[in-house]
Design a protein around this motif. Structure first.
Motif, mmCIF file in Angstrom:
data_model
loop_
_atom_site.group_PDB
_atom_site.id
_atom_site.type_symbol
_atom_site.label_atom_id
_atom_site.label_comp_id
_atom_site.label_asym_id
_atom_site.label_seq_id
_atom_site.Cartn_x
_atom_site.Cartn_y
_atom_site.Cartn_z
ATOM 1 N N THR A 67 83.760 -16.153 45.677
ATOM 2 C CA THR A 67 82.751 -16.948 46.365
ATOM 3 C C THR A 67 83.428 -17.976 47.243
ATOM 4 O OG1 THR A 67 80.600 -18.011 46.049
ATOM 5 C CG2 THR A 67 82.392 -18.857 44.695
ATOM 6 N N ASN A 68 82.599 -18.748 47.944
ATOM 7 C CA ASN A 68 83.094 -19.917 48.688
ATOM 8 C C ASN A 68 82.228 -21.067 48.221
ATOM 9 O OD1 ASN A 68 82.304 -21.656 51.401
ATOM 10 N ND2 ASN A 68 84.476 -21.324 51.119
ATOM 11 N N ALA A 69 82.805 -21.926 47.398
ATOM 12 C CA ALA A 69 82.006 -22.904 46.650
ATOM 13 C C ALA A 69 81.700 -24.201 47.398
ATOM 14 C CB ALA A 69 82.681 -23.198 45.326
ATOM 15 N N TYR A 74 73.781 -22.876 46.110
ATOM 16 C CA TYR A 74 74.170 -21.547 45.595
ATOM 17 C C TYR A 74 75.492 -21.589 44.839
ATOM 18 C CZ TYR A 74 70.183 -20.088 48.196
ATOM 19 O OH TYR A 74 68.888 -19.979 48.632
ATOM 20 N N GLU A 75 76.484 -22.311 45.412
ATOM 21 C CA GLU A 75 77.755 -22.483 44.698
ATOM 22 C C GLU A 75 78.401 -23.755 45.196
ATOM 23 O OE1 GLU A 75 77.561 -18.876 45.485
ATOM 24 O OE2 GLU A 75 77.294 -19.405 47.590
ATOM 25 N N PHE A 76 78.723 -24.622 44.262
ATOM 26 C CA PHE A 76 79.348 -25.901 44.621
ATOM 27 C C PHE A 76 80.017 -26.468 43.385
ATOM 28 C CE2 PHE A 76 76.006 -28.699 42.753
ATOM 29 C CZ PHE A 76 74.977 -27.784 42.598
ATOM 30 N N MET A 124 79.779 -12.829 45.712
ATOM 31 C CA MET A 124 78.433 -13.412 45.633
ATOM 32 C C MET A 124 78.541 -14.814 46.208
ATOM 33 S SD MET A 124 76.002 -13.719 42.322
ATOM 34 C CE MET A 124 74.217 -13.839 42.476
ATOM 35 N N ALA A 125 77.897 -15.032 47.350
ATOM 36 C CA ALA A 125 78.125 -16.294 48.062
ATOM 37 C C ALA A 125 76.981 -16.575 49.023
ATOM 38 C CB ALA A 125 79.446 -16.204 48.829
ATOM 39 N N GLY A 126 75.753 -16.378 48.542
ATOM 40 C CA GLY A 126 74.628 -16.516 49.469
ATOM 41 C C GLY A 126 74.872 -15.593 50.644
ATOM 42 N N MET A 127 75.439 -14.425 50.333
ATOM 43 C CA MET A 127 75.882 -13.536 51.411
ATOM 44 C C MET A 127 74.725 -12.691 51.938
ATOM 45 S SD MET A 127 78.936 -10.734 51.515
ATOM 46 C CE MET A 127 80.309 -11.867 51.383
ATOM 47 N N THR A 128 74.550 -12.758 53.239
ATOM 48 C CA THR A 128 73.479 -12.020 53.905
ATOM 49 C C THR A 128 73.869 -10.559 54.078
ATOM 50 O OG1 THR A 128 72.989 -14.027 55.132
ATOM 51 C CG2 THR A 128 72.085 -11.969 56.009
ATOM 52 N N VAL A 129 72.886 -9.696 53.835
ATOM 53 C CA VAL A 129 73.103 -8.269 54.079
ATOM 54 C C VAL A 129 72.972 -8.044 55.588
ATOM 55 C CG1 VAL A 129 72.244 -5.947 53.596
ATOM 56 C CG2 VAL A 129 72.014 -7.751 51.863
ATOM 57 N N ASP A 132 76.582 -4.583 59.867
ATOM 58 C CA ASP A 132 78.042 -4.534 60.013
ATOM 59 C C ASP A 132 78.735 -4.656 58.666
ATOM 60 O OD1 ASP A 132 78.191 -4.039 62.665
ATOM 61 O OD2 ASP A 132 78.412 -6.151 63.270
ATOM 62 N N ARG A 133 78.264 -5.575 57.837
ATOM 63 C CA ARG A 133 78.875 -5.729 56.501
ATOM 64 C C ARG A 133 78.622 -4.490 55.649
ATOM 65 N NH1 ARG A 133 76.972 -11.988 55.587
ATOM 66 N NH2 ARG A 133 78.539 -12.952 56.932
ATOM 67 N N GLN A 134 77.472 -3.849 55.869
ATOM 68 C CA GLN A 134 77.174 -2.639 55.088
ATOM 69 C C GLN A 134 78.139 -1.503 55.391
ATOM 70 O OE1 GLN A 134 72.975 -2.574 56.080
ATOM 71 N NE2 GLN A 134 72.424 -2.545 53.916
ATOM 72 N N VAL A 175 79.572 -24.041 63.183
ATOM 73 C CA VAL A 175 79.189 -23.055 62.154
ATOM 74 C C VAL A 175 80.318 -22.908 61.127
ATOM 75 C CG1 VAL A 175 77.729 -21.663 63.699
ATOM 76 C CG2 VAL A 175 80.178 -21.180 63.538
ATOM 77 N N GLN A 176 79.994 -22.251 60.018
ATOM 78 C CA GLN A 176 81.051 -21.906 59.071
ATOM 79 C C GLN A 176 81.623 -20.553 59.483
ATOM 80 O OE1 GLN A 176 80.000 -21.276 54.902
ATOM 81 N NE2 GLN A 176 82.154 -21.353 54.304
ATOM 82 N N LEU A 177 82.961 -20.487 59.541
ATOM 83 C CA LEU A 177 83.654 -19.279 59.999
ATOM 84 C C LEU A 177 83.186 -18.016 59.250
ATOM 85 C CD1 LEU A 177 85.993 -18.041 61.731
ATOM 86 C CD2 LEU A 177 87.476 -18.463 59.766
ATOM 87 N N GLY A 178 82.836 -16.999 60.026
ATOM 88 C CA GLY A 178 82.530 -15.691 59.458
ATOM 89 C C GLY A 178 81.126 -15.537 58.899
ATOM 90 N N THR A 179 80.327 -16.596 58.983
ATOM 91 C CA THR A 179 78.949 -16.501 58.463
ATOM 92 C C THR A 179 78.039 -15.891 59.523
ATOM 93 O OG1 THR A 179 78.441 -18.715 59.267
ATOM 94 C CG2 THR A 179 79.235 -18.528 56.985
ATOM 95 N N THR A 180 76.829 -15.560 59.098
ATOM 96 C CA THR A 180 75.875 -15.020 60.067
ATOM 97 C C THR A 180 75.565 -16.075 61.130
ATOM 98 O OG1 THR A 180 74.183 -15.522 58.417
ATOM 99 C CG2 THR A 180 74.808 -13.222 58.676
ATOM 100 N N GLY A 181 75.575 -17.353 60.747
ATOM 101 C CA GLY A 181 75.369 -18.430 61.729
ATOM 102 C C GLY A 181 76.417 -18.305 62.834
ATOM 103 N N ILE A 217 73.261 -23.205 59.937
ATOM 104 C CA ILE A 217 73.631 -22.856 58.553
ATOM 105 C C ILE A 217 72.356 -22.509 57.783
ATOM 106 C CG2 ILE A 217 73.519 -25.236 57.665
ATOM 107 C CD1 ILE A 217 76.143 -24.533 56.070
ATOM 108 N N ASP A 218 72.520 -21.863 56.641
ATOM 109 C CA ASP A 218 71.382 -21.452 55.817
ATOM 110 C C ASP A 218 70.547 -22.665 55.371
ATOM 111 O OD1 ASP A 218 73.744 -19.751 55.769
ATOM 112 O OD2 ASP A 218 72.590 -18.422 54.486
ATOM 113 N N ASN A 219 69.233 -22.446 55.206
ATOM 114 C CA ASN A 219 68.321 -23.587 55.009
ATOM 115 C C ASN A 219 68.566 -24.432 53.772
ATOM 116 O OD1 ASN A 219 67.395 -21.261 53.659
ATOM 117 N ND2 ASN A 219 65.297 -21.994 53.579
HETATM 118 N N1 ARG Z 1 74.267 -16.382 54.499
HETATM 119 C C1 ARG Z 1 75.363 -16.608 55.364
HETATM 120 C C2 ARG Z 1 76.194 -15.362 55.492
HETATM 121 O O1 ARG Z 1 76.113 -14.486 54.705
HETATM 122 C C3 ARG Z 1 76.255 -17.747 54.930
HETATM 123 C C4 ARG Z 1 76.829 -17.647 53.590
HETATM 124 C C5 ARG Z 1 77.892 -18.687 53.312
HETATM 125 N N2 ARG Z 1 78.185 -18.726 51.926
HETATM 126 C C6 ARG Z 1 79.060 -19.547 51.340
HETATM 127 N N3 ARG Z 1 79.164 -19.490 50.040
HETATM 128 N N4 ARG Z 1 79.781 -20.371 52.023
HETATM 129 O O2 ARG Z 1 76.969 -15.220 56.390
#
Ligand code: ARG
Length: 281
Positions: A67-69, A74-76, A124-129, A132-134, A175-181, A217-219
């Protein structure tokens, strides 16, 4: 030599009538004291017949999650421990599989690589389906929804998502690197207008410092970041709607089936709702 000592020890124990229970012994419900009834019984621990044999029950297998905490709720980190919705759902899944969960914190954009290299069992990291990831990993059934949201300073000229797309607008987006944002913003506004950060906290610091005009970023993490930092707000309009799921190495159908089954059961019995309610008011 070891064998001889072990046999001698076993013999001494039989003679003294002490029942031996190791720490991992499953028979913990049996009395450990010596009673008249068990005095003459053979001890439960027998001398090993080969050098490798041990009397300890095998430790439960470890299920490793990447994960990325830095993604509250979701993770912290809380008191040095990774907690949150994903951490708790993952622990419940591991418990269903009779395994012990181990969480490995890493950069968000390293998770899929770690899953595919096999250094972890799942991500598992609030990861969006996403399609491309599929292509790279297999996703479980979804366990939550996410909405890409925009954070701005209270006095920002950006008042809705459309302002970002307005004629001549060239707002700087964090944005956070590599996220859907990151992926969507780069597609919509060009990489020259998007700055990537290691996590949402850093992106928000850049917003406060004036190096970007908004953060996408995610809500739920957006709400947590706004709550933790003065002078910020989220825009009402959503930038994108998404589904969160667990990813496993492509083709790991066995683990995926177990995870899917566990998620279905944890949804049906209300466990997932209870975990979400604990973190999202
Ligand atoms: N939902 C977004 C994605 O899948 C952001 C997830 C970032 N998660 C995290 N643990 N930092 O790209």
């Amino acid at each position: 030599m070891k064998k001889l000592i072990a046999m001698l020890l076993a013999l001494m124990l039989v003679m003294s009538g002490i029942a031996v229970f190791t720490a991992c012994d499953n028979n913990t419900d049996e009395p450990a004291e010596t009673t008249e009834a068990n005095k003459n019984e053979t001890p439960t621990t027998e001398a090993p017949t080969t050098e490798e044999q041990t009397t300890e029950a095998p430790a439960p297998q470890v299920l490793k999650m990447a994960t990325n905490a830095y993604f509250q709720p979701y993770e912290f980190y809380q008191d040095g421990k990774i907690v949150g919705i994903d951490a708790e759902i993952a622990a419940a899944i591991a418990a269903k599989l009779g395994m012990t969960l181990e969480i490995v914190d890493m950069e968000f954009d390293s998770i899929i690589t770690a899953v595919n290299e096999g250094s972890v069992d799942f991500g598992m990291a609030g990861m969006t389906v996403t399609p491309d990831r599929q292509k790279e990993v297999d996703f479980s059934v979804s366990y939550a929804n996410g909405v890409q949201t925009i954070i701005v300073k209270n006095d920002s000229p950006i008042t809705c998502v459309d302002d970002l797309f307005a004629e001549g607008a060239a707002y700087k987006v964090g944005v956070q690197l590599g996220t859907t944002g990151d992926i969507y913003a780069t597609g919509d506004f060009g990489s020259e207008n998007v700055t990537t950060y290691s996590n949402g906290n850093e992106a928000v610091l850049a917003l406060l410092g004036g190096s970007v005009d908004c953060v996408i970023i995610d809500n739920e993490p957006a709400k947590a970041l706004v709550a933790a930092n003065e002078g910020l707000k989220t825009l009402e309009t959503a930038y994108a709607n998404e589904d969160y799921a667990i990813c496993v190495k492509k083709g790991n159908a066995e683990l995926l089936a177990k995870i899917d089954q566990a998620i279905k059961e944890l949804t049906a019995d209300g466990t997932i709702d209870a975990i979400v309610d604990k973190y999202i008011k």
